[in-house]
Scaffold this motif. Structure first.
Motif, PDB file in Angstrom:
ATOM      1  N   ARG A 199       0.831  -1.219   0.000  1.00 24.51           N
ATOM      2  CA  ARG A 199       0.000   0.000   0.000  1.00 24.51           C
ATOM      3  C   ARG A 199       0.858   1.258   0.000  1.00 24.51           C
ATOM      4  O   ARG A 199       0.653   2.169  -0.793  1.00 24.51           O
ATOM      5  CB  ARG A 199      -0.856  -0.038   1.271  1.00 24.51           C
ATOM      6  CG  ARG A 199      -1.774   1.125   1.509  1.00 24.51           C
ATOM      7  CD  ARG A 199      -2.488   0.932   2.851  1.00 24.51           C
ATOM      8  NE  ARG A 199      -3.196  -0.346   2.876  1.00 24.51           N
ATOM      9  CZ  ARG A 199      -4.416  -0.552   2.385  1.00 24.51           C
ATOM     10  NH1 ARG A 199      -5.090   0.450   1.859  1.00 24.51           N
ATOM     11  NH2 ARG A 199      -4.974  -1.745   2.433  1.00 24.51           N
ATOM     12  N   LEU A 200       1.862   1.291   0.872  1.00 27.57           N
ATOM     13  CA  LEU A 200       2.756   2.447   0.942  1.00 27.57           C
ATOM     14  C   LEU A 200       3.858   2.344  -0.118  1.00 27.57           C
ATOM     15  O   LEU A 200       4.198   3.328  -0.774  1.00 27.57           O
ATOM     16  CB  LEU A 200       3.370   2.529   2.349  1.00 27.57           C
ATOM     17  CG  LEU A 200       4.370   3.644   2.602  1.00 27.57           C
ATOM     18  CD1 LEU A 200       3.778   5.010   2.287  1.00 27.57           C
ATOM     19  CD2 LEU A 200       4.838   3.601   4.070  1.00 27.57           C
TER      20      LEU A 200
ATOM     21  N   ASP B  84      10.126  -7.335  -3.053  1.00 27.86           N
ATOM     22  CA  ASP B  84       8.946  -7.752  -2.278  1.00 27.86           C
ATOM     23  C   ASP B  84       8.775  -9.256  -2.501  1.00 27.86           C
ATOM     24  O   ASP B  84       9.458  -9.857  -3.338  1.00 27.86           O
ATOM     25  CB  ASP B  84       7.696  -6.970  -2.751  1.00 27.86           C
ATOM     26  CG  ASP B  84       6.605  -6.914  -1.670  1.00 27.86           C
ATOM     27  OD1 ASP B  84       6.219  -7.985  -1.154  1.00 27.86           O
ATOM     28  OD2 ASP B  84       6.159  -5.808  -1.349  1.00 27.86           O
TER      29      ASP B  84
ATOM     30  N   LEU C  13      10.490  -1.073   4.027  1.00 24.85           N
ATOM     31  CA  LEU C  13       9.059  -0.993   4.344  1.00 24.85           C
ATOM     32  C   LEU C  13       8.458  -2.382   4.571  1.00 24.85           C
ATOM     33  O   LEU C  13       7.375  -2.500   5.165  1.00 24.85           O
ATOM     34  CB  LEU C  13       8.280  -0.335   3.186  1.00 24.85           C
ATOM     35  CG  LEU C  13       8.748   1.036   2.683  1.00 24.85           C
ATOM     36  CD1 LEU C  13       7.851   1.486   1.518  1.00 24.85           C
ATOM     37  CD2 LEU C  13       8.702   2.066   3.799  1.00 24.85           C
TER      38      LEU C  13
ATOM     39  N   TYR D  14       2.938  -6.326  17.081  1.00 23.77           N
ATOM     40  CA  TYR D  14       3.221  -5.449  15.939  1.00 23.77           C
ATOM     41  C   TYR D  14       3.952  -4.191  16.411  1.00 23.77           C
ATOM     42  O   TYR D  14       5.004  -3.824  15.878  1.00 23.77           O
ATOM     43  CB  TYR D  14       1.919  -5.071  15.217  1.00 23.77           C
ATOM     44  CG  TYR D  14       2.142  -4.005  14.170  1.00 23.77           C
ATOM     45  CD1 TYR D  14       2.746  -4.319  12.958  1.00 23.77           C
ATOM     46  CD2 TYR D  14       1.790  -2.674  14.411  1.00 23.77           C
ATOM     47  CE1 TYR D  14       2.990  -3.335  12.005  1.00 23.77           C
ATOM     48  CE2 TYR D  14       2.030  -1.687  13.473  1.00 23.77           C
ATOM     49  CZ  TYR D  14       2.625  -2.026  12.270  1.00 23.77           C
ATOM     50  OH  TYR D  14       2.878  -1.046  11.335  1.00 23.77           O
TER      51      TYR D  14
ATOM     52  N   LYS E  66       7.869  -2.895  15.719  1.00 22.72           N
ATOM     53  CA  LYS E  66       8.247  -1.601  15.121  1.00 22.72           C
ATOM     54  C   LYS E  66       9.235  -0.855  16.018  1.00 22.72           C
ATOM     55  O   LYS E  66      10.163  -0.208  15.532  1.00 22.72           O
ATOM     56  CB  LYS E  66       6.992  -0.775  14.867  1.00 22.72           C
ATOM     57  CG  LYS E  66       6.076  -1.357  13.805  1.00 22.72           C
ATOM     58  CD  LYS E  66       6.594  -1.090  12.412  1.00 22.72           C
ATOM     59  CE  LYS E  66       6.923  -2.290  11.605  1.00 22.72           C
ATOM     60  NZ  LYS E  66       7.385  -1.999  10.250  1.00 22.72           N
TER      61      LYS E  66
ATOM     62  N   VAL F  26      -1.872   5.217   6.612  1.00 19.70           N
ATOM     63  CA  VAL F  26      -1.532   5.547   5.223  1.00 19.70           C
ATOM     64  C   VAL F  26      -2.771   5.486   4.329  1.00 19.70           C
ATOM     65  O   VAL F  26      -3.462   4.460   4.293  1.00 19.70           O
ATOM     66  CB  VAL F  26      -0.454   4.575   4.691  1.00 19.70           C
ATOM     67  CG1 VAL F  26      -0.236   4.781   3.195  1.00 19.70           C
ATOM     68  CG2 VAL F  26       0.856   4.747   5.461  1.00 19.70           C
TER      69      VAL F  26
HETATM   70  N1  LIG Z   1      -0.320   1.371   6.247  1.00 17.19           N
HETATM   71  C1  LIG Z   1      -0.203   2.062   7.374  1.00 17.19           C
HETATM   72  O1  LIG Z   1      -1.136   2.752   7.784  1.00 17.19           O
HETATM   73  C2  LIG Z   1       1.083   2.045   8.158  1.00 17.19           C
HETATM   74  C3  LIG Z   1       1.170   2.836   9.309  1.00 17.19           C
HETATM   75  C4  LIG Z   1       2.354   2.823  10.053  1.00 17.19           C
HETATM   76  C5  LIG Z   1       3.418   2.062   9.628  1.00 17.19           C
HETATM   77  N2  LIG Z   1       3.312   1.307   8.489  1.00 17.19           N
HETATM   78  C6  LIG Z   1       4.474   0.528   8.086  1.00 17.19           C
HETATM   79  O2  LIG Z   1       4.798   0.893   6.744  1.00 17.19           O
HETATM   80  C7  LIG Z   1       5.295  -0.244   6.045  1.00 17.19           C
HETATM   81  C8  LIG Z   1       4.481  -0.493   4.781  1.00 17.19           C
HETATM   82  O3  LIG Z   1       3.127  -0.706   5.146  1.00 17.19           O
HETATM   83  P1  LIG Z   1       2.004  -1.004   4.065  1.00 17.19           P
HETATM   84  O4  LIG Z   1       0.742  -0.424   4.558  1.00 17.19           O
HETATM   85  O5  LIG Z   1       2.489  -0.655   2.707  1.00 17.19           O
HETATM   86  O6  LIG Z   1       1.874  -2.581   4.208  1.00 17.19           O
HETATM   87  P2  LIG Z   1       1.553  -3.670   3.068  1.00 17.19           P
HETATM   88  O7  LIG Z   1       1.147  -4.915   3.770  1.00 17.19           O
HETATM   89  O8  LIG Z   1       0.626  -3.105   2.056  1.00 17.19           O
HETATM   90  O9  LIG Z   1       2.988  -3.854   2.407  1.00 17.19           O
HETATM   91  C9  LIG Z   1       4.001  -4.549   3.050  1.00 17.19           C
HETATM   92  C10 LIG Z   1       4.752  -5.312   1.992  1.00 17.19           C
HETATM   93  O10 LIG Z   1       5.791  -6.074   2.629  1.00 17.19           O
HETATM   94  C11 LIG Z   1       5.901  -7.281   1.912  1.00 17.19           C
HETATM   95  N3  LIG Z   1       6.517  -8.334   2.717  1.00 17.19           N
HETATM   96  C12 LIG Z   1       5.986  -8.945   3.811  1.00 17.19           C
HETATM   97  N4  LIG Z   1       6.793  -9.937   4.220  1.00 17.19           N
HETATM   98  C13 LIG Z   1       7.863  -9.940   3.381  1.00 17.19           C
HETATM   99  C14 LIG Z   1       9.019 -10.747   3.286  1.00 17.19           C
HETATM  100  N5  LIG Z   1       9.219 -11.775   4.124  1.00 17.19           N
HETATM  101  N6  LIG Z   1       9.924 -10.481   2.319  1.00 17.19           N
HETATM  102  C15 LIG Z   1       9.708  -9.465   1.440  1.00 17.19           C
HETATM  103  N7  LIG Z   1       8.616  -8.665   1.468  1.00 17.19           N
HETATM  104  C16 LIG Z   1       7.699  -8.917   2.430  1.00 17.19           C
HETATM  105  C17 LIG Z   1       4.459  -7.656   1.571  1.00 17.19           C
HETATM  106  O11 LIG Z   1       4.405  -8.583   0.504  1.00 17.19           O
HETATM  107  C18 LIG Z   1       3.850  -6.308   1.251  1.00 17.19           C
HETATM  108  O12 LIG Z   1       3.841  -6.014  -0.133  1.00 17.19           O
HETATM  109  C19 LIG Z   1       5.259  -1.402   7.038  1.00 17.19           C
HETATM  110  O13 LIG Z   1       6.533  -1.529   7.639  1.00 17.19           O
HETATM  111  C20 LIG Z   1       4.234  -0.967   8.058  1.00 17.19           C
HETATM  112  O14 LIG Z   1       4.465  -1.575   9.315  1.00 17.19           O
HETATM  113  C21 LIG Z   1       2.172   1.288   7.741  1.00 17.19           C
END
Ligand SMILES: NC(=O)c1ccc[n+]([C@@H]2O[C@H](COP(=O)([O-])OP(=O)(O)OC[C@H]3O[C@@H](n4cnc5c(N)ncnc54)[C@H](O)[C@@H]3O)[C@@H](O)[C@H]2O)c1
Length: 312
Positions: free
Chosen positions: A12-13, A32, A68, A141, A145, A173
Motif C-alpha cells: 500500500r505504501l 517484495d 518498508l 506489531y 516496530k 496511510v
Molecule cells: N499502512 C499504514 O497505515 C502504516 C502505518 C504505520 C506504519 N506502516 C508501516 O509501513 C510499512 C508499509 O506498510 P504497508 O501499509 O504498505 O503494508 P503492506 O502490507 O501493504 O505492504 C508490506 C509489503 O511487505 C511485503 N513483505 C511482507 N513480508 C515480506 C518478506 N518476508 N519479504 C519481502 N517482502 C515482504 C508484503 O508482501 C507487502 O507487499 C510497514 O513496515 C508498516 O508496518 C504502515
C-alpha cells in the motif's frame, strides 16, 4: 539522483513511495515477496532469509535502502509470527545493507509504538504526541516496530557516522486510490472513517497521504548527511482525519486522553510533525479536505496548524 532499493515495494505504501522516488529522478530497485513482472529492476525475495537479503541487496548495489517490508496490520497473524517476521526483516535488511556498504538506510516504524488503544488503558502524558514521548507498545506489531527503531540505532552505534540511518513512523496511510473510494487498510473507506469517528478514534484520528510519505523519504534521504544520525520522525498529515476538533471528539471517543486533548483545537492533529518540519523543512502537500473536495479549513485553523509547526 540516487539508486534507492525499496523493500515492501508492492505494498500500500511501497507503490506510492516507488512512484514518487521515480518521479523525482531516482533509480528505484523494488523488492517484495511478489513484484510486477513488467518492472525491470524488481526482485521477488523473502527477506526473512538472511542469505536472500544479503544476495538481493548486495547484488543491487544501491546508494540507499528504504525498508518498508513487514506484516503491517496488528493481529493479522499470530503474535509470535508478527514479532519474528518483522524483527527478522528489519535486522536482515539493515545487516545486509551495512554489509553491502550502503551509506543511507531508512526503516519504517509506526506510531503504534506509543501504545494507544491498549485494553489496559492509555492516557498520554501530553498531546500532540512528539518523538520524545516514551513508547509503550502493547502488542507484537507495535513491539516489532520499536525493535526496528532500536535495530536502526544499534547499527548507528556499531558503524558510527559512516552509515547514515533513520526511522520514520507513518500515520494511517491513505493510498491515492483510497481517496476515490477504494478500501483503506482497516477495510472501510475514508468517507466512512470521517462519518463515524469511532472508526478513526483507535488511531487517534491520524492519517497521511502515501504520496506525502514518498516526498518525506525523498527529502529525508537527501538530508541524511546533514542531520544528526539515527533520528526517528513522525510522518503525518497537517490536520486530523475528523470533521470536528479533537478537543471535542476525544472526550467522547478516547476519554482517557480528554484532558491532554484540550490543546487540540481547530484541525490540530494528535501527532506532531514539527520535528520533520524543523529538521528537514518537510511539509505534507495533501489533506483530506482537498482530496475529497470538501470545504477547506478556516483561516484560524490554518493558523493553528502553522503555529504547531513552528514549535517543538
Ligand atoms: N499502512 C499504514 O497505515 C502504516 C502505518 C504505520 C506504519 N506502516 C508501516 O509501513 C510499512 C508499509 O506498510 P504497508 O501499509 O504498505 O503494508 P503492506 O502490507 O501493504 O505492504 C508490506 C509489503 O511487505 C511485503 N513483505 C511482507 N513480508 C515480506 C518478506 N518476508 N519479504 C519481502 N517482502 C515482504 C508484503 O508482501 C507487502 O507487499 C510497514 O513496515 C508498516 O508496518 C504502515
Amino acid at each position: 539522483m540516487s539508486r534507492i532499493l525499496v523493500t515492501g515495494s508492492s505494498g500500500r505504501l511501497g507503490r506510492s513511495v516507488v512512484a514518487v522516488l521515480a518521479e523525482r529522478g531516482h533509480e528505484v530497485v523494488e523488492v517484495d515477496l511478489t513484484v510486477p513482472a513488467e518492472h525491470a529492476d524488481a526482485y521477488a525475495a523473502d527477506l526473512t532469509e538472511p542469505a536472500v537479503a544479503a544476495d538481493v541487496i548486495g547484488g543491487a548495489k544501491p546508494d540507499a535502502v528504504i525498508h518498508l517490508a513487514a506484516i503491517a496490520v496488528p493481529f493479522s497473524a499470530p503474535e509470535q509470527h508478527i514479532l519474528r517476521t518483522n524483527a527478522s526483516l528489519a535486522f536482515n535488511v539493515m545487516q545486509a545493507a551495512v554489509d553491502a556498504g550502503v551509506r543511507k538506510i531508512v526503516t519504517a516504524s509506526s506510531p503504534t509504538v506509543f501504545g494507544y488503544g491498549s485494553p489496559a488503558g492509555w492516557a498520554p502524558e501530553r498531546l500532540p504526541l512528539t518523538e520524545d514521548v516514551q513508547p509503550r507498545p502493547w502488542n507484537a506489531y507495535a513491539l516489532s516496530k520499536l525493535l526496528a527503531e532500536r535495530t536502526m540505532e544499534m547499527f548507528a552505534a556499531q558503524r558510527g557516522e559512516a552509515v547514515r540511518l533513520a526511522a520514520f513512523r507513518p500515520c494511517y496511510v491513505i493510498a491515492p486510490e483510497e481517496w476515490q473510494g477504494a478500501l483503506t487498510q482497516q477495510g472501510h473507506t475514508v468517507a466512512q472513517r470521517l462519518d463515524d469517528p469511532a472508526l478513526s478514534a483507535p488511531a487517534l484520528f491520524n492519517y497521511v497521504d502515501a504520496r506525502d510519505v514518498g516526498d518525506f523519504l525523498h527529502t529525508l534521504i537527501a538530508a541524511l548527511d546533514d542531520i544528526p544520525n539515527a533520528q526517528t520522525f513522525i510522518v503525518g498529515a497537517a490536520d486530523a482525519l475528523a470533521r470536528r476538533p479533537l478537543a471535542e471528539l476525544m472526550p467522547q471517543y478516547v476519554p482517557a486522553a480528554a484532558e491532554a486533548a484540550q490543546e487540540l483545537t481547530g484541525t490540530t492533529p494528535a501527532f506532531s510533525i514539527a520535528k520533520a518540519r524543523r529538521l528537514l523543512g518537510w511539509s505534507p502537500a495533501h489533506d483530506w479536505r482537498t482530496e475529497l473536495g470538501e470545504a477547506p479549513a478556516s483561516e484560524s485553523d490554518r493558523l493553528a496548524e502553522s503555529l504547531e509547526g513552528s514549535g517543538w
